[in-house]
Design a protein around this motif. Structure first.
Motif: not given
Length: 122
Positions: A52-81
């Motif tokens: 997953n490149p998501v973890k690489v992205l999250c390692s760069y944005t760790s200062l603002i508190g964005l982690n893999e769970v946030h990205v996965g839940v957001l993508a799952a909600l958008l996929l459901l919509a």
């Protein structure tokens, strides 16, 4: 008035050729649903612990508190919509595939060609 020759009249009646320069309408959710669904599905799968490149992205944005769970839940909600928005297409293509598979197997197990003996051997 100038006379129009037969060749000139044919050319005047022809539709202009589509050379790819025509303006296309702005894509909507309905027209871009397949691409959006594939992209969001990939994000959901890659937000797990495999390739997953998501973890690489999250390692760069760790200062603002964005982690893999946030990205996965957001993508799952958008996929459901997106699935709810496209439910008529999903139901249609699912039912079409189901009926094609089942009816073809039920009714066409063996196909006999009538008049096969009249065909040339070569």
């Amino acid at each position: 008035a100038l006379p129009i020759s037969a060749c000139g009249a044919d050319r005047a009646m022809q539709a202009p050729a589509d050379d790819g320069d025509a303006q296309h309408e702005t894509p909507t959710v309905r027209t871009a649903a397949r691409d959006l669904g594939l992209a969001l599905g990939m994000i959901v799968l890659l937000s797990l612990d495999t390739l997953n490149p998501v973890k690489v992205l999250c390692s760069y944005t760790s200062l603002i508190g964005l982690n893999e769970v946030h990205v996965g839940v957001l993508a799952a909600l958008l996929l459901l919509a997106l699935a709810l928005n496209q439910r008529d297409h999903l139901l249609y293509f699912g039912a079409r595939t189901f009926f094609r598979c089942t009816f073809n197997n039920i009714f066409f197990r063996s196909v006999e060609i009538v008049g096969m003996e009249n065909l040339p051997k070569e």
